[in-house]
Design a protein around this motif. Structure first.
Motif, mmCIF file in Angstrom:
data_model
loop_
_atom_site.group_PDB
_atom_site.id
_atom_site.type_symbol
_atom_site.label_atom_id
_atom_site.label_comp_id
_atom_site.label_asym_id
_atom_site.label_seq_id
_atom_site.Cartn_x
_atom_site.Cartn_y
_atom_site.Cartn_z
ATOM 1 N N LEU A 186 102.088 73.146 -76.911
ATOM 2 C CA LEU A 186 100.875 72.595 -76.319
ATOM 3 C C LEU A 186 100.828 71.074 -76.468
ATOM 4 N N ARG A 237 99.526 76.184 -66.298
ATOM 5 C CA ARG A 237 99.218 76.222 -67.727
ATOM 6 C C ARG A 237 100.509 76.305 -68.543
ATOM 7 N N ILE A 253 96.236 70.685 -69.419
ATOM 8 C CA ILE A 253 96.477 70.813 -70.863
ATOM 9 C C ILE A 253 95.356 71.621 -71.508
ATOM 10 N N SER A 260 95.795 75.195 -70.831
ATOM 11 C CA SER A 260 96.847 75.765 -71.676
ATOM 12 C C SER A 260 96.284 76.155 -73.033
ATOM 13 N N HIS A 261 95.442 75.290 -73.585
ATOM 14 C CA HIS A 261 94.797 75.612 -74.857
ATOM 15 C C HIS A 261 93.882 76.832 -74.704
ATOM 16 N N ALA A 316 96.053 79.863 -74.720
ATOM 17 C CA ALA A 316 96.567 80.154 -76.060
ATOM 18 C C ALA A 316 95.516 80.866 -76.899
#
Length: 722
Positions: free
Chosen positions: A613, A652, A695, A698-699, A702
């Motif tokens: 990440l 992502r 970004i 993507s977090h 996760a």
């Protein structure tokens, strides 16, 4: 049996030429004919040779019904894989194969044409039109193609970049090509299959969302010379109309803004032909922009948007029309499949045209004159309460008038029925309709925002908002579902239905063996009893099967073929709404026969790990603005809120290397792979803001994976960039 080899093909023999020179009238055997030796008489008499599938709907009436009975409801469970052939590009596959005298002609993504041995799947030749790179991002709904037409030894294909190409059926070599595009500054494409009527190749274009003027064109099959062109919407308001039809249409448009926005009305898919009446029927698409206020001051029917239009095939002269959605502002195209049939109607035999367009009503028209006989809802609909049979007009409810504020519109712009063809079985009297239930939130822009880019849609609406919360998305997704409906047009109601968890399921084929075949979005081929809807057989096909299946015979054996490859509008635009995001776009031809012993290779559903990440440096307010920017510029391919539907990369999953290259990619560094340049419409700060939003997403992913590992079972193609 897998077939991945290719060689030049040769079909036919000197015997055919000798018989023709001798003037013999006896029908030629398949071995004696030249390849693709099809003409109008042969198509009209298709039932005399039911083992072939010589035109898009098998016959000019587009019924997609086969008289073959070797495979029937009592032995269909014995179907096994006969052969499968991998196609070159793993994207959406929407083609209906043409099968003539043992040779199959079909297409894959990027308009690549294949000639295959219909018994074994062996490639005889392949033709790549080498679609212009700068056009790959100028279509709304994937780089798909719905197939070819054949005529007198030639194969005809519409290339995605707007060219119509004639190929030699024996070798696959080009004979002639023409540019169908009237204005290369606009985003014209071709995804539909040509039709050939009376020696004329008929083709329309796509591009309404990008701002084009619609038309259909006829070309001489021998030479490629243009025979006629019929425009579906007027040109400039102050210019003389091309003909009486355009003069009539011009009276239904208001203001002078629509030429800038294009007007729309593209003829991107359905056509049918009645040889006895000598009438050609075309289906016309949506308006450009969608927003009726910007397009026509919120006034007028805007002919011939969302209409069925009858033309003289020799000249393109207008005969009659019926408009399914006057003043369309919801993308309710009437380009969906049309079927011609003679049915029992209120005590007499009636020649009808049947269509189930996006707007959710099933229409039955007298095809002689366009008289409306019936219009009934086949899925939930909220934009109109009913259609008045006396006036032929829908009665609007106001519930979907999004220019007055945000509205939940049912059906959505993806429609109650999309391009997937339906079929008609004259034995049961049912139409087998691949329907779907979809909803969308729409809101009109307060002021028109027109962006002069060939890769940006101009709809005149605010970007439909899809929440980021995965739990809320899951709840919304439950309202999106598929359905196979056996529609009884005489009773104006379903005879039976089959429900699916996902929209976007395939077209249908019905047969005299009391069977209905359909592919599904989740990667299956299925057969149902045509009279009752009982499921009789299914088999995996590795990827979403959207196209209309066909059946044919070679050497006395009956085969059923499914074109397979997930893609198109639903996974691109729908993103998180697509339940089949877990299905990879694996493109192949899959063919079954009784007692087939072949084996499919394992599906390519490998899991991709989330890369390391990156750090979010943008403020919450900046991320909120970037979300709007992303959804306006990127979501139509990469999915709303950066959730891909599995066809193009899920952003992502951008790797550190791709993050470092991000600005260059957005500026056009990967145009060769279909990623357009946004340099003309995005400033460097905008690009970085979008990257920061990715970004953050993507977090978010996760965090979701920690509690729901299944959320990333099969992300979009590897690497996170085209």
């Amino acid at each position: 049996m897998n077939n991945d080899t290719a060689r030049p093909g040769a079909v036919g023999s000197a015997l055919a030429a000798a018989l023709l020179l001798a003037g013999l009238n006896a029908p030629l055997t398949a071995a004696a004919r030249p390849p693709a030796d099809v003409d109008g008489r042969r198509i009209q008499q298709a039932d005399r040779e039911p083992g072939n599938w010589m035109s898009h709907g098998r016959t000019y009436d587009e019924q997609r019904y086969s008289p073959l009975t070797q495979i029937h409801d009592r032995n269909v469970q014995r179907l096994g894989l006969a052969w499968t052939t991998k196609l070159d590009i793993d994207r959406g596959v929407e083609a209906t194969p043409i099968v003539v005298d043992g040779v199959m002609y079909t297409t894959g993504a990027k308009s690549i044409v294949y000639a295959l041995d219909a018994r074994t799947g062996r490639k005889l030749w392949t033709y790549d039109p080498e679609v212009a790179i700068d056009t790959l991002s100028t279509g709304c709904c994937d780089i798909v193609n719905r197939g070819v037409a054949v005529w007198k030894g030639r194969v005809y294909v519409g290339a995605f970049d707007g060219r119509l190409i004639a190929l030699d059926a024996r070798t696959g070599k080009p004979v002639w090509q023409v540019d169908t595009v009237i204005d290369r500054s606009k985003s014209y494409t071709i995804t539909g299959a040509p039709r050939i009527v009376k020696g004329k190749v008929l083709i329309g274009n796509g591009g309404a969302e990008f701002g084009v003027r619609g038309y259909v064109t006829a070309y001489d099959a021998d030479t490629g010379r243009q025979a006629w062109r019929f425009f579906t919407v007027p040109g400039k308001a102050d210019a003389p109309p091309e003909n009486a039809a355009m003069a009539m249409a011009l009276k239904t448009w208001h203001g002078d803004a629509w030429p800038k926005w294009g007007g729309g009305g593209t003829v991107w898919d359905s056509m049918a032909y009645d040889p006895e009446l000598d009438q050609l029927y075309i289906g016309v698409g949506n308006g450009s922009p969608w927003n009726y206020q910007f397009r026509s001051q919120g006034k007028g029917d805007n002919l011939f948007l969302s209409s069925i239009v009858a033309l003289k095939p020799d000249t393109g002269e207008y005969l009659w029309h019926y408009q399914t959605t006057p003043g369309d502002r919801w993308d309710y195209t009437a380009t969906q499949h049309m079927i011609l049939a003679d049915i029992d109607w209120q005590g007499s035999r009636r020649p009808v045209l049947m269509q189930a367009p996006k707007n959710g009503f099933f229409y039955v028209l007298d095809r002689r004159n366009g008289q409306l006989l019936a219009a009934d809802k086949f899925v939930p609909v909220n934009w109109a309460s009913h259609v008045d049979l006396a006036t032929g007009r829908p009665v609007l409810t106001g519930d979907a008038e999004y220019t007055q504020g945000p509205k939940l519109v049912i059906p959505s712009f993806l429609g109650a029925h999309s391009w997937q063809p339906m079929s008609f079985n004259p034995k049961t009297g049912y139409v087998y309709l691949p329907a779907q239930e979809t909803v969308a939130g729409l809101e009109g822009q307060k002021e028109p925002l027109f962006l002069p880019s060939k890769s940006v849609v101009n709809l005149g609406i605010e970007v439909p908002d899809v929440p980021e919360d995965p739990k809320v998305v899951a709840q919304i997704r439950q309202a999106w579902k598929g359905r196979l409906i056996a529609w009884d047009p005489a009773k104006k109601a379903p005879a039976w239905t089959v429900d699916y968890a996902s929209a976007g399921n395939g077209g249908t084929l019905s047969t005299a063996g009391n069977l209905v075949f359909q592919g599904t979005a989740d990667g299956r081929a299925v057969a149902y009893a045509a009279d009752t809807g009982t499921k009789l057989w299914e088999a995996p096909v590795n990827s979403g099967a959207m196209a209309g299946p066909v059946t044919y015979t070679v050497g006395g054996e009956q085969y059923v073929t499914f074109m397979v490859g997930w893609g198109g509008a639903l996974p691109l635009v729908g993103g998180p709404m697509s339940l089949s995001a877990k299905v990879r776009p694996e493109a192949r031809v899959v063919t079954f026969k009784l007692g087939g012993q072949g084996k499919l290779p394992p599906p390519a559903n490998a899991v991709t790990a989330l890369p390391p990440l990156q750090t979010v440096t943008a403020s919450p307010e900046s991320l909120k603005q970037a979300r709007t920017l992303y959804n306006g510029m990127c979501a139509s391919c990469h999915g709303p809120n950066a959730v891909s539907g599995g066809v193009v990369p899920d952003l992502r999953y951008l790797t550190p290397a791709k993050h470092a290259q991000f600005a260059g990619i957005v500026a056009g560094a990967r145009m060769v792979k279909g990623m357009p340049s946004f340099a003309a419409v995005l400033q460097p700060d905008d690009v970085e803001a979008i990257r920061q939003y990715l970004i953050q997403r993507s977090h978010d992913l996760a965090a979701e994976l920690k509690t729901n590992p299944v959320a990333a079972t099969a992300p979009a193609p590897l690497g996170g960039a085209r």
